[in-house]
Each structure stands twice: as structure tokens, then as C-alpha cells.
Design an enzyme around this catalytic site. Structure first.
Site, PDB file in Angstrom:
ATOM      1  N   ASP A  21       0.856  -1.191   0.000  1.00 48.22           N
ATOM      2  CA  ASP A  21       0.000   0.000   0.000  1.00 48.22           C
ATOM      3  C   ASP A  21       0.891   1.239   0.000  1.00 48.22           C
ATOM      4  OD1 ASP A  21      -1.933   1.919   0.458  1.00 48.22           O
ATOM      5  OD2 ASP A  21      -2.100   1.466   2.602  1.00 48.22           O
ATOM      6  N   ASP A  25      -3.994   3.925   2.644  1.00 45.66           N
ATOM      7  CA  ASP A  25      -5.432   3.686   2.861  1.00 45.66           C
ATOM      8  C   ASP A  25      -5.717   2.246   3.307  1.00 45.66           C
ATOM      9  OD1 ASP A  25      -5.035   2.278   0.539  1.00 45.66           O
ATOM     10  OD2 ASP A  25      -6.623   3.275  -0.611  1.00 45.66           O
ATOM     11  N   ASP A  29      -1.822  -1.165  -3.759  1.00 47.77           N
ATOM     12  CA  ASP A  29      -2.108  -0.404  -4.975  1.00 47.77           C
ATOM     13  C   ASP A  29      -0.943  -0.509  -5.967  1.00 47.77           C
ATOM     14  OD1 ASP A  29      -0.198   1.508  -3.892  1.00 47.77           O
ATOM     15  OD2 ASP A  29      -1.826   2.081  -2.524  1.00 47.77           O
ATOM     16  N   ASP A  98      -5.413 -10.307 -15.381  1.00 44.43           N
ATOM     17  CA  ASP A  98      -6.543 -11.214 -15.211  1.00 44.43           C
ATOM     18  C   ASP A  98      -7.633 -10.807 -16.201  1.00 44.43           C
ATOM     19  OD1 ASP A  98      -8.232 -13.148 -13.673  1.00 44.43           O
ATOM     20  OD2 ASP A  98      -6.703 -12.762 -12.151  1.00 44.43           O
ATOM     21  N   ASP A 199      -9.839 -16.056 -16.326  1.00 44.17           N
ATOM     22  CA  ASP A 199     -10.663 -16.494 -15.201  1.00 44.17           C
ATOM     23  C   ASP A 199     -11.767 -17.443 -15.677  1.00 44.17           C
ATOM     24  OD1 ASP A 199     -11.412 -15.767 -12.292  1.00 44.17           O
ATOM     25  OD2 ASP A 199     -13.314 -15.484 -13.341  1.00 44.17           O
ATOM     26  N   GLU A 267      -7.742 -20.567 -16.323  1.00 42.40           N
ATOM     27  CA  GLU A 267      -8.140 -21.244 -15.083  1.00 42.40           C
ATOM     28  C   GLU A 267      -9.109 -22.360 -15.460  1.00 42.40           C
ATOM     29  OE1 GLU A 267     -10.391 -20.460 -10.840  1.00 42.40           O
ATOM     30  OE2 GLU A 267     -11.031 -19.413 -12.632  1.00 42.40           O
ATOM     31  N   HIS A 328      -4.794 -17.159  -5.004  1.00 47.47           N
ATOM     32  CA  HIS A 328      -5.663 -16.382  -4.109  1.00 47.47           C
ATOM     33  C   HIS A 328      -6.965 -17.095  -3.750  1.00 47.47           C
ATOM     34  CE1 HIS A 328      -7.171 -15.896  -8.088  1.00 47.47           C
ATOM     35  NE2 HIS A 328      -8.273 -15.312  -7.623  1.00 47.47           N
ATOM     36  N   ASP A 329      -7.127 -18.327  -4.214  1.00 48.53           N
ATOM     37  CA  ASP A 329      -8.334 -19.102  -3.881  1.00 48.53           C
ATOM     38  C   ASP A 329      -8.028 -20.296  -2.973  1.00 48.53           C
ATOM     39  OD1 ASP A 329      -9.943 -17.496  -5.578  1.00 48.53           O
ATOM     40  OD2 ASP A 329      -9.467 -18.744  -7.312  1.00 48.53           O
TER      41      ASP A 329
HETATM   42  C1  NOJ Z   1     -11.971 -17.612 -10.089  1.00 50.85           C
HETATM   43  C2  NOJ Z   1     -11.142 -16.619  -9.346  1.00 50.85           C
HETATM   44  O1  NOJ Z   1      -9.850 -17.131  -9.174  1.00 50.85           O
HETATM   45  C3  NOJ Z   1     -11.858 -16.341  -8.056  1.00 50.85           C
HETATM   46  O2  NOJ Z   1     -11.078 -15.599  -7.181  1.00 50.85           O
HETATM   47  C4  NOJ Z   1     -13.144 -15.649  -8.372  1.00 50.85           C
HETATM   48  O3  NOJ Z   1     -13.893 -15.483  -7.189  1.00 50.85           O
HETATM   49  C5  NOJ Z   1     -13.967 -16.436  -9.375  1.00 50.85           C
HETATM   50  N1  NOJ Z   1     -13.211 -17.011 -10.439  1.00 50.85           N
HETATM   51  C6  NOJ Z   1     -15.025 -15.576  -9.984  1.00 50.85           C
HETATM   52  O4  NOJ Z   1     -14.441 -14.673 -10.886  1.00 50.85           O
HETATM   53 MG    MG Z   2      -3.503   2.062  -1.122  1.00 54.59          MG
END
Ligand code: NOJ
Ligand code: MG
Length: 534
Positions: A21, A25, A29, A98, A199, A267, A328-329
Site C-alpha cells: 500500500d 489507505d 495499490d 486477469d 478467469d 483457469e 488467491h483461492d
Molecule cells: C476464479 C477466481 O480465481 C476467483 O477468485 C473468483 O472469485 C472467481 N473465479 C469468480 O471470478
Molecule cells: Mg492504497
């Protein structure tokens, strides 16, 4: 053939909300990310996958877009983006964005138009079905649980959403949608980006007849992971419709117009190897669908070997894969497997045949935090909350971990920054961070690790995985001991790199529990032969 730079590259995923950051905030970023490129260069990364930075109400933290051609003010503006992209390129690195095709935000002007009336010119940009408000068109459920359909009171129809009700599905059977999204792709390629992480690339085309999915049989185990309500159905009709391939062909045709080797990493949560392979097409679809087989593997020599060979067995000679263990999932590697296995994961990611994809923070062994109610998935199914893997990048062990000046960042700091930070581990040559760096140095030095063939070798023990990567002029052998006992084996001379217990003992070596060794196993005679005949 277009430039296939991505075959030899090492990718690093940045989750922009949590990397750095710059304006205090509490949200990461673009200027923050730009200020941290030194770290990636030091580590030896070649390309960045940036999770979404587009304008978004952040219901799904950026995977719900309201303007695909604008940067959300949380992350900066287009000037900050261009400056970041220039910095990435000036360091010889590349940038992959993405690309969210399946859906937009419900606040996207397209959906606002679409739902305004039956005869709106954009009605057909999304998927609408007639019916009554007590009976959805079929039994499909959202990935995040609950029905995949929501009732629109005003126009008296259902709209479909594979994810949140605030993420309506685009209608990819409408040529205007296709054209609009191709325009989005062109917009970013013209700006200079080097490719896309696509995605939900397997979900954008579904059964046009809306047939019901069958339930999973009792005892069914999802090859991906326990998915709650979504996992109670076999997804026969709500993903992977064959028409999806035509979309990927069209995208590829467009990206191939750019002669700098645009990469598309899809993905694809598809664990049947042949169905997965279909997303390459005969070389005219995604350049490199994601391969999640190592990520979901049990951590034993047998299971990991099976995961590798499953992919190796089907991959045609012209195709190229990747390996990844987190994003991130997913629950973080060190939380899933523990610290010793996280070191083995680092070795496998960087020595198997395929492009490594690393997730920010895994290089210092960041651990999962807890569910903070930030991720909407976690509101529906708490054990599937993704908050834990999205905590601020641990740059230092200070109270703010060097992420932000804000008193409280958007999501709380994860566990153990004292030991799991860049600052702490930079000064410790034995750290995981230094291991990653050494592995990436080795990869740069060794052609066989970057492009060589793969073969599993006979192993001295069922708990040890041994494989070789080789080209005509060079070979590298890797042994990984997944067991809890030391194993005695022969090794081809002094190792290039070891992890954990390694003891030479005359002609033999002992590989300790959890240990790894990497050797130069180039056969001298063969190497000479090759060099004298060329
Ligand atoms: C897959 C992404 O990796 C995930 O983070 C997202 O919530 C879903 N697709 C919906 O876009
Ligand atoms: Mg920031």
C-alpha cells in the site's frame, strides 16, 4: 512460431489488494507494487500475473468488473498502471492481466441496461430465463453455494450467475458480447501487456437447454477439493460445453495477431487429463491452461509421482504445461503441508517440466490467516473462505509488516511475521526465501531444468521420488525424500543443491527425512558426442 518466452519464464502472482500500500489507505495499490519490483528481480522472477485491478465495487474483490478498461481508484489510475507496466518491462519482466469473461458486476452498465426491460438492446447480453419466482430454471448451484439463478422482480425473469448474484453471467452466445470482450483484450494488448490469466475459462459456455446436473454418488470425492453444496453435483451441464472451444479459438486468433508471444493461462478446474487437454485445442486455443494436479496431490512420493505422470502422459510434444501449488483461492502451501514439505514444494515447482507459477508470500512460507468475513464465499461456507491466503505481504516483522502505514489494513496481518518475512529471511541464507532464489538461479543456469524432457527414475525407496530432466547436452537429477526415515542411495557425485539432511558415505549418500538433492547428471561421454557432432 511466435515467441514462446513463457515456456522458460517463472511467474509470480500478485494479489494487488495485499502486496504493498503506497498511499496509506490500507489497500495495496499499483504504485506500491511498482515500488517492490526490486524484490521480484532479486528473487529471479520473469513475469507477473496481476489479479484484477479494474474498476469494481469489490463484491468479489475485483472479480466483479464494472469497467474493463479502467483502473479502480483503490489501485490508482491509468497513469499509475502505465508507469507500472513500463517499470516491469524496463526490468526485462512481463505482465499478465486477469481477464474475467464469464461475468461482470451487476453494477456494470451493460447489466444495468440489460435488466432495465425485456426489450432493452442489451437484454440478451446476459442469460435470462422466464418462469415463476418459486421455480428456478434448473438445479444448478453457484460455485459459492445457493442457486445459480436469481429472480428479477422488475422484469419477472431469472438471470444466471455462476458466482455471486452480483456477478451475472454474460451471454457468450451473443456475438455482440464476444465482440465487446475481444475489444477489451485488444485494449490491454495495445497498451502493452503480455498476456492474460483467463478467469473461469472452462465455465463461460453452458448447456443451452439448461439440463439438470445429476447428484454426485455417495462417497464421491471431488478431485479438486471439498466444495460444500457445489460439490454435491456432477457438473455435467454447467461448464465445459463444447462451444467454449470456439471462444478460445477466437481469442487465440486475436492474440496471435500480436507477434510478441501473447500468453493465455486459463483457469481450468478440470482433472480429467483428456478433457483438460482439450483446452489447448490442436494448438489454437489457450497457450497454457493451468495445471492444478500438484496443488491437489497428497504429499507422498507415490501421489506426487502419479500427479506428474498423469500430465506427462497426455501432453503432446508441441504443448507446454505449468505447475502451481497455490493462488488467491487456495489454502497456503505452508499451512496445508507444513514447513518442511513447503521446501519440497519449492523444489518441485522449479524443477519439474513446465512453467512455475508462484503465489506472493509463499517464498517466505506465509501461513493462512483466519476467516475475516471479507470473502463472500466464506459467508456461505466458512471453511472455503479465501481470506486466509490474502493477508498482507510480509515484507518485515514490524507491526504493519511493511505493507501499509494504515493502522489496520483491509484484512488483518497473517501469522508469524517475525519468522515469515522478506526482511528476516533475506538475512538468513538457510531460509525458504534463499532456497527459492537459489532454485531460480539454478534454473537460469541449467537448460535441462528449463526446457529438458522429464523421466521418473527407479527409486531406492517407495518414499523417494527421483527424476531426471535432460536435453541432448545436459542432465539434472532430482531426488525428494517424502518419508520420515533417512534413505540410502547412490548419487551422481557432488550435488548442486541440497535441502535438509544430506550425508555422503563413500559411494553412497544418505538422504534425510524430507530432504532433497539435485545433481548434475550429464553423462560426459554423451555430452562430448553431442558437442563434437554439432
Ligand atoms: C476464479 C477466481 O480465481 C476467483 O477468485 C473468483 O472469485 C472467481 N473465479 C469468480 O471470478
Ligand atoms: Mg492504497
Amino acid at each position: 512460431m511466435t515467441d514462446q518466452w513463457w515456456r522458460e519464464a517463472v511467474f509470480y502472482q500478485i494479489y494487488p489488494l495485499s502486496f504493498k500500500d503506497s498511499d496509506g489507505d490500507g489497500y495495496g495499490d499499483l504504485r506500491g507494487i511498482e515500488s517492490k519490483l526490486d524484490h521480484l528481480e532479486w528473487l529471479g522472477v520473469d513475469a507477473i500475473w496481476l489479479s484484477p485491478v479494474y474498476e469494481s465495487p469489490m463484491a468479489d474483490w475485483g472479480y466483479d468488473v464494472t469497467d474493463h478498461k479502467a483502473i479502480d481508484p483503490l489501485f490508482g489510475d491509468m497513469e499509475a498502471f502505465d508507469s507500472f507496466l513500463r517499470s516491469v518491462h524496463s526490468r526485462g519482466m512481463r505482465l499478465v492481466m486477469d481477464l474475467i469473461l464469464n461475468h461482470t458486476s451487476a453494477q456494470h452498465p451493460w447489466f444495468v441496461e440489460s435488466k432495465s426491460s425485456h426489450d432493452n438492446h442489451m437484454r440478451d447480453w446476459y442469460v435470462w430465463e422466464p418462469g415463476s419466482d418459486d421455480h428456478p430454471p434448473n438445479n444448478w448451484v453457484s460455485v459459492f453455494s445457493g442457486p445459480a439463478w436469481s429472480w428479477d422482480e422488475a422484469t419477472g425473469e431469472w438471470f444466471r450467475h455462476t458466482y455471486l448474484p452480483t456477478q451475472p453471467d454474460l451471454n457468450w452466445r451473443n456475438p455482440d458480447v464476444v465482440e465487446a470482450m475481444m475489444g477489451v483484450i485488444r485494449f490491454w494488448l495495445d497498451r502493452g501487456v503480455d498476456g492474460f490469466r483467463v478467469d473461469a475459462a472452462h465455465q463461460i459456455m453452458k448447456d443451452p437447454e439448461n439440463r439438470d446436473n445429476p447428484p454426485t454418488p455417495p462417497g464421491y470425492v471431488d478431485p479438486y477439493k471439498e466444495m460444500g453444496e457445489y460439490g454435491r453435483w456432477i457438473h455435467l451441464w454447467d461448464l465445459g460445453h463444447e462451444d467454449v472451444h470456439e471462444i478460445h479459438r477466437q481469442i487465440r486468433k486475436l492474440t496471435d495477431e500480436y507477434d510478441r508471444g501473447i500468453v493465455t493461462v486459463g483457469e481450468i478446474h478440470e482433472f480429467d487429463p483428456n478433457r483438460w487437454l482439450n483446452y489447448f485445442g490442436p494448438g489454437d486455443e489457450l497457450t497454457m491452461p493451468f495445471n492444478y494436479n500438484l496443488m491437489v496431490s497428497d504429499w507422498t512420493a507415490t501421489a506426487v509421482r502419479a500427479a506428474i505422470e498423469k500430465v506427462e502422459a497426455v501432453l503432446p510434444e508441441w504443448a507446454w504445461t505449468n505447475w502451481t501449488m497455490g493462488n488467491h483461492d487456495e489454502v497456503r502451501i505452508a499451512s496445508r503441508l507444513g514447513d518442511d514439505s513447503a521446501r519440497q514444494a519449492a523444489v518441485l515447482l522449479t524443477t519439474l517440466r513446465g512453467t512455475p507459477f508462484l503465489y506472493y508470500g509463499d517464498e517466505v512460507g506465509m501461513l493462512n490467516g483466519s476467516n475475516q468475513g471479507r470473502d463472500p464465499w466464506g459467508d456461505n461456507v466458512s471453511f472455503l473462505s479465501r481470506d486466509g491466503c490474502r493477508t498482507p505481504m510480509q515484507w518485515s516483522s514490524s507491526p504493519t509488516v511493511g505493507f501499509s502505514e494504515a493502522a489496520s489494513p483491509w484484512i488483518p496481518i497473517g501469522p508469524d511475521p517475525q519468522r515469515r518475512s522478506v526482511e528476516t529471511q533475506r538475512s538468513d541464507p538457510e531460509s525458504l526465501l534463499h532456497l527459492y532464489r537459489s532454485l531460480l538461479v539454478l534454473r537460469r543456469q541449467r537448460l535441462s531444468l528449463r526446457v529438458g524432457d522429464y523421466r521418473t527414475l527407479d527409486s531406492p525407496d517407495a518414499d523417494v521420488l527421483v527424476f531426471v530432466r535432460w536435453t541432448e547436452s545436459e542432465a539434472t537429477t532430482v531426488a525428494v525424500n517424502f518419508g520420515v526415515d533417512a534413505v540410502q542411495m547412490s548419487g551422481p557425485g557432488d550435488p548442486l543443491l541440497t535441502v535438509g539432511g544430506y550425508e555422503p558415505y563413500g559411494e553412497l549418500i544418505f538422504l534425510g527425512p524430507g530432504a532433497v538433492a539435485i545433481w548434475d547428471s550429464t553423462p560426459p561421454a554423451r555430452a562430448n558426442q553431442v558437442s563434437s557432432s554439432s
